[in-house]
Write an enzyme that holds these catalytic residues in place. Sequence first.
Site, PDB file in Angstrom:
ATOM      1  N   ASP A   1     -14.131   4.014   1.220  1.00  0.00           N
ATOM      2  CA  ASP A   1     -14.093   4.895   2.376  1.00  0.00           C
ATOM      3  C   ASP A   1     -13.698   4.005   3.541  1.00  0.00           C
ATOM      4  O   ASP A   1     -14.125   2.855   3.630  1.00  0.00           O
ATOM      5  CB  ASP A   1     -15.441   5.568   2.623  1.00  0.00           C
TER       6      ASP A   1
ATOM      7  N   LYS B   1      -2.008   8.688  -1.667  1.00  0.00           N
ATOM      8  CA  LYS B   1      -0.946   7.860  -2.262  1.00  0.00           C
ATOM      9  C   LYS B   1      -0.847   6.486  -1.607  1.00  0.00           C
ATOM     10  O   LYS B   1      -0.631   5.482  -2.285  1.00  0.00           O
ATOM     11  CB  LYS B   1       0.404   8.569  -2.131  1.00  0.00           C
TER      12      LYS B   1
ATOM     13  N   LYS C   1      -6.999  10.404  -4.010  1.00  0.00           N
ATOM     14  CA  LYS C   1      -5.727  11.108  -4.189  1.00  0.00           C
ATOM     15  C   LYS C   1      -4.747  10.674  -3.105  1.00  0.00           C
ATOM     16  O   LYS C   1      -3.657  11.212  -2.996  1.00  0.00           O
ATOM     17  CB  LYS C   1      -5.943  12.622  -4.075  1.00  0.00           C
TER      18      LYS C   1
ATOM     19  N   HIS D   1      -7.988  -4.421   6.153  1.00  0.00           N
ATOM     20  CA  HIS D   1      -9.395  -4.135   5.869  1.00  0.00           C
ATOM     21  C   HIS D   1      -9.579  -3.831   4.380  1.00  0.00           C
ATOM     22  O   HIS D   1     -10.511  -4.266   3.747  1.00  0.00           O
ATOM     23  CB  HIS D   1      -9.829  -2.946   6.734  1.00  0.00           C
ATOM     24  N   ARG D   2      -8.622  -3.055   3.819  1.00  0.00           N
ATOM     25  CA  ARG D   2      -8.726  -2.649   2.413  1.00  0.00           C
ATOM     26  C   ARG D   2      -8.548  -3.860   1.492  1.00  0.00           C
ATOM     27  O   ARG D   2      -9.251  -4.009   0.498  1.00  0.00           O
ATOM     28  CB  ARG D   2      -7.663  -1.571   2.116  1.00  0.00           C
TER      29      ARG D   2
ATOM     30  N   LYS E   1      -3.188   4.710  -0.156  1.00  0.00           N
ATOM     31  CA  LYS E   1      -4.284   3.863  -0.634  1.00  0.00           C
ATOM     32  C   LYS E   1      -4.063   3.415  -2.078  1.00  0.00           C
ATOM     33  O   LYS E   1      -4.329   2.278  -2.436  1.00  0.00           O
ATOM     34  CB  LYS E   1      -5.593   4.661  -0.631  1.00  0.00           C
TER      35      LYS E   1
ATOM     36  N   PHE F   1       0.398   4.410   6.024  1.00  0.00           N
ATOM     37  CA  PHE F   1      -0.017   5.809   6.134  1.00  0.00           C
ATOM     38  C   PHE F   1      -0.974   5.938   7.323  1.00  0.00           C
ATOM     39  O   PHE F   1      -1.240   4.957   8.023  1.00  0.00           O
ATOM     40  CB  PHE F   1      -0.670   6.293   4.836  1.00  0.00           C
ATOM     41  N   GLY F   2      -1.464   7.144   7.525  1.00  0.00           N
ATOM     42  CA  GLY F   2      -2.502   7.380   8.532  1.00  0.00           C
ATOM     43  C   GLY F   2      -2.109   6.901   9.925  1.00  0.00           C
ATOM     44  O   GLY F   2      -1.050   7.244  10.457  1.00  0.00           O
TER      45      GLY F   2
END
Length: 194
Positions: free
Chosen positions: A69, A11, A9, A178-179, A13, A150-151
């Site tokens: 994750d 956004k 959920k 990383h993603r 990501k 984000f984050g």
Amino acid sequence: MNHIIFASKNKGKIIEVSEILGEKEFKIVSLLGLDIPDIIEDGSTFEENAKIKAQTIYDNFRVPVIADDSGILVEQLDGRPGVYSARYSGESATDKENNEKLLFELENFPNPHKAKYVCVAVFYDGNKFISAFGEVQGEIIRDGKGTRGFGYDPFFVPVGYQKTMAELTLEEKNKISHRSIAFNELKKIINKKR
Ligand code: IMP
């Protein structure tokens, strides 16, 4: 066109992963707007948590699922916040609260605050799990900059860059993150198997 649920959920990501996987090969549906109770991520590794998310959503919808994750590991903090990155300063912590806690924890440590982002991406079709891993090295700075991402992005400067992740465009972040490393690898493995 293959429908795949992205079990998130978040956004930030969702935007990144939709861009990485592309619309040609996959039709990505996220959990935004779906009535799904929060998934309890009680694994001790990124991979365990990604698998818990993928399994839970697969059991609900019975269509192929991708999940990830991810988190940030800070060397001077012995790898914290790690798997607790999303809830570093409490269960429903905001990004701002998590960043404040991180800077507070680092207050008595000298520069540079070496850190890395880690991501484990997982595909599950009810049969078996496929996992892929990505990481990006960098450091935490005290004066946050940038409004994208984000984050922890405003405080994370990737190695070789003079900008924070939050100052990079989506395209720039997706070249090094990383993603993107994890999901590009996952995409390669899924495509080979089709
Ligand atoms: P997850 O949704 O359980 O994987 O939580 C990941 C958490 O790690 C996020 O809520 C952020 O706090 C942090 N994180 C992971 N990837 C990134 C990123 O690309 N930028 C900034 N923070 C990130």
